[in-house]
Design a protein around this motif. Sequence first.
Motif, PDB file in Angstrom:
ATOM      1  N   UNK A   1      46.512  63.451  79.853  1.00 33.35           N
ATOM      2  CA  UNK A   1      47.069  62.183  79.716  1.00 33.35           C
ATOM      3  C   UNK A   1      46.134  60.904  79.775  1.00 33.35           C
ATOM      4  N   UNK A   2      45.220  60.851  80.488  1.00 32.44           N
ATOM      5  CA  UNK A   2      44.278  59.835  80.614  1.00 32.44           C
ATOM      6  C   UNK A   2      43.407  59.839  79.207  1.00 32.44           C
TER       7      UNK A   2
ATOM      8  N   UNK B   1      52.921  55.748  70.172  1.00 31.21           N
ATOM      9  CA  UNK B   1      52.742  54.123  70.458  1.00 31.21           C
ATOM     10  C   UNK B   1      52.688  53.849  71.894  1.00 31.21           C
ATOM     11  N   UNK B   2      53.895  54.527  72.662  1.00 27.88           N
ATOM     12  CA  UNK B   2      54.150  54.282  74.084  1.00 27.88           C
ATOM     13  C   UNK B   2      53.107  55.005  74.884  1.00 27.88           C
TER      14      UNK B   2
ATOM     15  N   UNK C   1      49.971  52.005  80.685  1.00 28.54           N
ATOM     16  CA  UNK C   1      48.989  51.446  81.462  1.00 28.54           C
ATOM     17  C   UNK C   1      48.973  52.242  82.727  1.00 28.54           C
ATOM     18  N   UNK C   2      47.887  53.063  83.032  1.00 32.00           N
ATOM     19  CA  UNK C   2      47.930  53.965  84.112  1.00 32.00           C
ATOM     20  C   UNK C   2      46.868  53.524  85.049  1.00 32.00           C
TER      21      UNK C   2
END
Length: 80
Positions: free
Chosen positions: A16-17, A71-72, A77-78
């Motif tokens: 994910x990151x 896009x999302x 923001x993580x």
Amino acid sequence: MSKLEKHEPSLSLETITAAIAGDSIAMTEILKHYEKYIISLSLRTRYEDGYVSSVYLDEFLRRNLESTLIEKVMTFEFYL
């Protein structure tokens, strides 16, 4: 087959990151993870003369859902 056997593993935090940072391989993994769900949302029923004639995959909708997901993810923001 039970629900537990059907359950797919979650995406890793590293994937994910990396996708948020713009890694194309990680983004591909995310798209692959959601592929079945996106396809199920993209299935459409074609009717002719009031009868169901066939079910088809709406490619435009599928690509739109994939683009929206990308896009999302890119704007996510993580915070740890």
